[in-house]
Write an enzyme that holds these catalytic residues in place. Structure first.
Site, PDB file in Angstrom:
ATOM      1  N   ASN A 226      -1.914   2.301 -14.074  1.00 29.57           N
ATOM      2  CA  ASN A 226      -3.388   2.375 -13.583  1.00 29.57           C
ATOM      3  C   ASN A 226      -4.191   3.421 -14.263  1.00 29.57           C
ATOM      4  O   ASN A 226      -5.482   3.611 -14.451  1.00 29.57           O
ATOM      5  CB  ASN A 226      -3.556   2.824 -12.065  1.00 29.57           C
TER       6      ASN A 226
ATOM      7  N   TYR B 190      -5.501  10.469   6.944  1.00 29.90           N
ATOM      8  CA  TYR B 190      -4.350  10.028   6.341  1.00 29.90           C
ATOM      9  C   TYR B 190      -2.874  11.013   6.809  1.00 29.90           C
ATOM     10  O   TYR B 190      -1.660  10.425   6.448  1.00 29.90           O
ATOM     11  CB  TYR B 190      -4.396   9.926   4.815  1.00 29.90           C
TER      12      TYR B 190
ATOM     13  N   ARG C 203       3.511   1.975 -11.681  1.00 29.17           N
ATOM     14  CA  ARG C 203       2.200   1.511 -11.648  1.00 29.17           C
ATOM     15  C   ARG C 203       1.052   2.729 -11.699  1.00 29.17           C
ATOM     16  O   ARG C 203      -0.151   2.477 -12.051  1.00 29.17           O
ATOM     17  CB  ARG C 203       2.053   0.614 -10.284  1.00 29.17           C
TER      18      ARG C 203
ATOM     19  N   LYS D 185      -4.351   3.791  -5.526  1.00 24.87           N
ATOM     20  CA  LYS D 185      -3.085   4.102  -4.629  1.00 24.87           C
ATOM     21  C   LYS D 185      -1.829   3.321  -5.252  1.00 24.87           C
ATOM     22  O   LYS D 185      -1.982   1.994  -5.340  1.00 24.87           O
ATOM     23  CB  LYS D 185      -3.349   3.865  -3.189  1.00 24.87           C
ATOM     24  N   SER D 186      -0.994   3.901  -5.357  1.00 23.99           N
ATOM     25  CA  SER D 186       0.447   3.303  -5.541  1.00 23.99           C
ATOM     26  C   SER D 186       1.624   4.220  -5.225  1.00 23.99           C
ATOM     27  O   SER D 186       1.467   5.507  -5.637  1.00 23.99           O
ATOM     28  CB  SER D 186       0.677   2.741  -7.142  1.00 23.99           C
TER      29      SER D 186
HETATM   30  P1  NAD Z   1      -6.146   0.125  -3.535  1.00 28.42           P
HETATM   31  O1  NAD Z   1      -6.945  -1.037  -4.177  1.00 28.42           O
HETATM   32  O2  NAD Z   1      -6.024   1.401  -4.510  1.00 28.42           O
HETATM   33  O3  NAD Z   1      -4.916  -0.833  -3.800  1.00 28.42           O
HETATM   34  C1  NAD Z   1      -3.439  -0.089  -3.584  1.00 28.42           C
HETATM   35  C2  NAD Z   1      -2.388  -1.329  -3.449  1.00 28.42           C
HETATM   36  O4  NAD Z   1      -2.472  -2.046  -4.606  1.00 28.42           O
HETATM   37  C3  NAD Z   1      -1.022  -0.485  -3.636  1.00 28.42           C
HETATM   38  O5  NAD Z   1      -0.608  -0.234  -2.394  1.00 28.42           O
HETATM   39  C4  NAD Z   1      -0.200  -1.694  -4.409  1.00 28.42           C
HETATM   40  O6  NAD Z   1       0.081  -2.583  -3.246  1.00 28.42           O
HETATM   41  C5  NAD Z   1      -1.247  -2.450  -5.266  1.00 28.42           C
HETATM   42  N1  NAD Z   1      -1.152  -1.772  -6.547  1.00 28.42           N
HETATM   43  C6  NAD Z   1      -1.499  -0.596  -7.085  1.00 28.42           C
HETATM   44  N2  NAD Z   1      -1.393  -0.729  -8.333  1.00 28.42           N
HETATM   45  C7  NAD Z   1      -1.141  -1.871  -8.683  1.00 28.42           C
HETATM   46  C8  NAD Z   1      -0.830  -2.463 -10.018  1.00 28.42           C
HETATM   47  N3  NAD Z   1      -0.925  -1.686 -11.344  1.00 28.42           N
HETATM   48  N4  NAD Z   1      -0.664  -3.761 -10.006  1.00 28.42           N
HETATM   49  C9  NAD Z   1      -0.344  -4.379  -8.838  1.00 28.42           C
HETATM   50  N5  NAD Z   1      -0.524  -3.860  -7.697  1.00 28.42           N
HETATM   51  C10 NAD Z   1      -0.835  -2.742  -7.441  1.00 28.42           C
HETATM   52  O7  NAD Z   1      -6.315   0.285  -2.345  1.00 28.42           O
HETATM   53  P2  NAD Z   1      -6.421   1.542  -1.403  1.00 28.42           P
HETATM   54  O8  NAD Z   1      -5.212   2.431  -1.470  1.00 28.42           O
HETATM   55  O9  NAD Z   1      -6.858   0.902   0.007  1.00 28.42           O
HETATM   56  O10 NAD Z   1      -7.730   2.171  -2.007  1.00 28.42           O
HETATM   57  C11 NAD Z   1      -7.582   3.530  -2.793  1.00 28.42           C
HETATM   58  C12 NAD Z   1      -7.890   4.756  -2.130  1.00 28.42           C
HETATM   59  O11 NAD Z   1      -9.119   4.731  -1.726  1.00 28.42           O
HETATM   60  C13 NAD Z   1      -7.116   5.230  -1.007  1.00 28.42           C
HETATM   61  O12 NAD Z   1      -5.833   5.535  -1.389  1.00 28.42           O
HETATM   62  C14 NAD Z   1      -7.928   6.199  -0.380  1.00 28.42           C
HETATM   63  O13 NAD Z   1      -7.670   7.302  -1.087  1.00 28.42           O
HETATM   64  C15 NAD Z   1      -9.353   5.492  -0.499  1.00 28.42           C
HETATM   65  N6  NAD Z   1      -9.977   4.883   0.479  1.00 28.42           N
HETATM   66  C16 NAD Z   1     -10.961   5.211   1.541  1.00 28.42           C
HETATM   67  C17 NAD Z   1     -11.507   4.564   2.440  1.00 28.42           C
HETATM   68  C18 NAD Z   1     -12.531   5.173   3.048  1.00 28.42           C
HETATM   69  O14 NAD Z   1     -12.853   4.508   4.131  1.00 28.42           O
HETATM   70  N7  NAD Z   1     -13.376   5.952   2.599  1.00 28.42           N
HETATM   71  C19 NAD Z   1     -10.704   3.466   2.802  1.00 28.42           C
HETATM   72  C20 NAD Z   1      -9.713   3.023   2.275  1.00 28.42           C
HETATM   73  C21 NAD Z   1      -9.180   3.699   0.914  1.00 28.42           C
END
Ligand code: NAD
Length: 274
Positions: free
Chosen positions: A241, A50, A237, A231-232
């Site tokens: 969350n 990241y 949010r 993540k946000s």
């Molecule tokens: P997520 O499912 O957490 O979605 C994040 C997105 O959802 C935000 O960018 C925003 O657009 C939206 N969002 C957030 N809160 C919201 C709300 N309350 N209402 C409406 N929309 C909202 O997706 P992510 O970031 O891909 O996954 C979370 C975490 O998982 C990452 O930050 C990371 O730490 C981890 N991750 C790990 C891997 C891996 O390969 N191990 C891959 C992807 C993510």
């Protein structure tokens, strides 16, 4: 405010809700992590990939929160497989984070075609013995990758962090993890927001319980026993969350969320990636 914890197979306890920092700009990371810490989050999920470990470290240092109240996870980058590199890359992460240990170190992807994850895991055992990683685990591992670790090494990962959300309910892998006492961390828990949160089934439940669709999905994970770190970039949010511990879904609600499964992945297939 403190969030519930999940007990891992090494006896340690991880907060069930954390803050994920994938796709948060390096220059913005300290500010976003500070917002999460101010709201009571104590678990941060970052990765070498990241590029924002320094920002996480800055927020930790500025917060003044005692180290033992925080849970910090990082992940080995895909070009770092190998027993010695697994440890030297963790040393680099620790410098960036300004810490002498992480709470959890994960192999980010198994990269089975390279076939180095077993030796990499031995490096993780070394890092654990040296006290640099208090707990060690994996990410994106399939059952057969975990079977090999069980046969060829002496430590069972505490966690497997996998893509898991209502569109991708990995039932078989979840059962495997339960049988082997490996906790499930769900990445992209709200499916990155896109598409999923507009499902009428979620809107119906959300309206009835007086919560948002995102909160309903996060609550579904919590009741399944998953560990999540949505993540946000938006402080409203980030707060929303975290407000998922004052209501409960019924068995029917849980089943309705699970019916949204399509099997479509957001990320790559772990058997092919790398
Ligand atoms: P997520 O499912 O957490 O979605 C994040 C997105 O959802 C935000 O960018 C925003 O657009 C939206 N969002 C957030 N809160 C919201 C709300 N309350 N209402 C409406 N929309 C909202 O997706 P992510 O970031 O891909 O996954 C979370 C975490 O998982 C990452 O930050 C990371 O730490 C981890 N991750 C790990 C891997 C891996 O390969 N191990 C891959 C992807 C993510």
């Amino acid at each position: 405010m403190s969030f519930p914890t999940i007990k891992l197979n090494d006896g340690r306890e991880i907060p069930q809700l954390g803050f994920g920092v994938f796709q948060i700009e390096p220059g913005d990371t300290a500010e976003k992590v500070k917002a999460a810490l101010d709201l009571g989050y104590r678990h941060i999920d970052t990765a070498q990939m990241y590029g924002n470990e320094e920002g996480v470290g800055k927020a930790i240092a500025d917060s003044g929160i005692p180290r033992d109240e925080l849970w910090i996870t990082t992940k080995l980058n895909n070009d770092g497989h190998g027993r010695d590199t697994a440890v030297s890359r963790l040393d680099e992460s620790l410098t960036k984070l300004g810490l002498d240990h992480v709470d959890l170190y994960l192999i980010h992807w198994p990269q089975p075609k390279q076939d180095r994850y077993v030796e990499t895991w031995q490096g993780f055992e070394d890092a654990h013995t040296a006290g640099k990683a208090r707990s060690i685990g994996v990410s994106n591992f399939q059952a057969d990758h975990l079977d090999r670790l069980a046969k060829e090494t002496s430590t069972v990962p505490v966690i497997n962090q996998i893509e898991f959300h209502p569109h991708l309910v990995q039932r078989e892998l979840r059962e495997y993890l339960q049988q082997h006492d490996i906790a499930l961390e769900a990445w992209s828990p709200i499916g990155q927001g896109k598409g999923l949160l507009d499902a009428p089934e979620l809107e119906e439940i959300a309206e009835r319980v007086g919560k948002s669709a995102a909160q309903v999905v996060l609550r579904w994970h919590i009741q399944l026993g998953n560990i999540v770190f949505p993540k946000s970039n938006n402080p409203e949010r980030i707060k929303e969350n975290s407000e998922i511990f004052d209501f409960a879904l019924t068995e029917d609600d849980l089943a309705a969320v699970e019916k949204l499964h399509t099997g479509k992945r957001i990320g790559p297939d772990p058997d092919d990636f790398g």
